[in-house]
Motif scaffolding. Structure first.
Motif, mmCIF file in Angstrom:
data_model
loop_
_atom_site.group_PDB
_atom_site.id
_atom_site.type_symbol
_atom_site.label_atom_id
_atom_site.label_comp_id
_atom_site.label_asym_id
_atom_site.label_seq_id
_atom_site.Cartn_x
_atom_site.Cartn_y
_atom_site.Cartn_z
ATOM 1 N N GLY A 40 0.823 -1.209 0.000
ATOM 2 C CA GLY A 40 0.000 0.000 0.000
ATOM 3 C C GLY A 40 0.852 1.251 0.000
ATOM 4 N N ALA A 41 0.204 2.371 -0.315
ATOM 5 C CA ALA A 41 0.929 3.640 -0.403
ATOM 6 C C ALA A 41 -0.038 4.798 -0.185
ATOM 7 C CB ALA A 41 1.593 3.782 -1.773
ATOM 8 N N ASN A 42 0.525 5.962 0.139
ATOM 9 C CA ASN A 42 -0.250 7.199 0.229
ATOM 10 C C ASN A 42 -0.007 8.013 -1.031
ATOM 11 O OD1 ASN A 42 -1.354 6.854 2.861
ATOM 12 N ND2 ASN A 42 0.626 7.383 3.726
ATOM 13 N N HIS A 43 -1.074 8.401 -1.695
ATOM 14 C CA HIS A 43 -1.002 9.224 -2.895
ATOM 15 C C HIS A 43 -1.559 10.605 -2.549
ATOM 16 C CE1 HIS A 43 -0.146 5.831 -5.651
ATOM 17 N NE2 HIS A 43 -0.869 5.142 -4.786
ATOM 18 N N TYR A 56 -6.194 16.057 -1.604
ATOM 19 C CA TYR A 56 -6.634 14.686 -1.421
ATOM 20 C C TYR A 56 -5.470 13.807 -0.995
ATOM 21 C CZ TYR A 56 -11.163 15.311 -3.775
ATOM 22 O OH TYR A 56 -12.436 15.692 -4.108
ATOM 23 N N VAL A 57 -5.806 12.762 -0.224
ATOM 24 C CA VAL A 57 -4.880 11.674 0.060
ATOM 25 C C VAL A 57 -5.647 10.387 -0.208
ATOM 26 C CG1 VAL A 57 -3.405 10.517 1.741
ATOM 27 C CG2 VAL A 57 -3.740 12.998 1.878
ATOM 28 N N LEU A 58 -5.178 9.609 -1.151
ATOM 29 C CA LEU A 58 -5.741 8.297 -1.415
ATOM 30 C C LEU A 58 -4.748 7.278 -0.871
ATOM 31 C CD1 LEU A 58 -7.567 6.995 -4.502
ATOM 32 C CD2 LEU A 58 -5.722 5.645 -3.526
ATOM 33 N N THR A 59 -5.202 6.461 0.075
ATOM 34 C CA THR A 59 -4.349 5.462 0.703
ATOM 35 C C THR A 59 -4.782 4.083 0.244
ATOM 36 O OG1 THR A 59 -4.053 6.868 2.635
ATOM 37 C CG2 THR A 59 -3.520 4.534 2.901
ATOM 38 N N SER A 60 -3.864 3.358 -0.383
ATOM 39 C CA SER A 60 -4.142 1.983 -0.786
ATOM 40 C C SER A 60 -3.615 1.053 0.292
ATOM 41 C CB SER A 60 -3.478 1.672 -2.128
ATOM 42 O OG SER A 60 -2.078 1.800 -2.016
ATOM 43 N N LYS A 61 -4.259 -0.112 0.424
ATOM 44 C CA LYS A 61 -3.824 -1.066 1.445
ATOM 45 C C LYS A 61 -4.278 -2.466 1.070
ATOM 46 C CE LYS A 61 -7.872 0.292 4.042
ATOM 47 N NZ LYS A 61 -8.355 1.001 5.201
ATOM 48 N N VAL A 62 -3.545 -3.442 1.581
ATOM 49 C CA VAL A 62 -3.914 -4.842 1.400
ATOM 50 C C VAL A 62 -4.885 -5.198 2.523
ATOM 51 C CG1 VAL A 62 -3.085 -7.219 1.347
ATOM 52 C CG2 VAL A 62 -1.743 -5.408 0.285
ATOM 53 N N LEU A 63 -6.030 -5.785 2.155
ATOM 54 C CA LEU A 63 -7.078 -6.058 3.133
ATOM 55 C C LEU A 63 -6.978 -7.426 3.798
ATOM 56 C CD1 LEU A 63 -10.128 -4.608 1.186
ATOM 57 C CD2 LEU A 63 -8.861 -3.536 3.042
ATOM 58 N N ASP A 64 -6.419 -8.401 3.086
ATOM 59 C CA ASP A 64 -6.430 -9.759 3.629
ATOM 60 C C ASP A 64 -5.326 -10.607 3.010
ATOM 61 O OD1 ASP A 64 -7.389 -10.435 1.044
ATOM 62 O OD2 ASP A 64 -9.458 -10.241 1.704
#
Length: 79
Positions: A40-43, A56-64
């Motif tokens: 994941g990362a912060n955009h 804006y901040v879009l944060t991606s992440k692994v859920l499982d």
């Protein structure tokens, strides 16, 4: 390839990523952020809405453990 389309205050935000961890955020057909990440990362990006700058901040992440991807979107400091 994973794709999410979000709408915030009339702004369409597209999030793309692939199995190599390449993430791209697109607003209005233009790339506003591009990063590589496995977990994941912060955009961070800024958009003009109704003549005003909006952060804006879009944060991606692994859920499982199946590597499903989720995103959080923050607009001017608010979720």
């Amino acid at each position: 390839m994973h794709y999410i389309k979000l709408k915030s205050e009339g702004t369409i935000i597209e999030f793309h990523n692939n199995w190599l961890g390449e993430e791209t955020v697109i607003v209005g057909g233009k790339t506003v952020s591009k990063k590589s990440s496995i977990m994941g990362a912060n955009h961070f990006f800024t958009v003009v809405e109704n003549g005003a700058l909006v952060n804006y901040v879009l944060t991606s992440k692994v859920l499982d453990s199946f590597m499903n991807v989720g995103v959080d979107l923050i607009r001017n400091g608010q979720v």
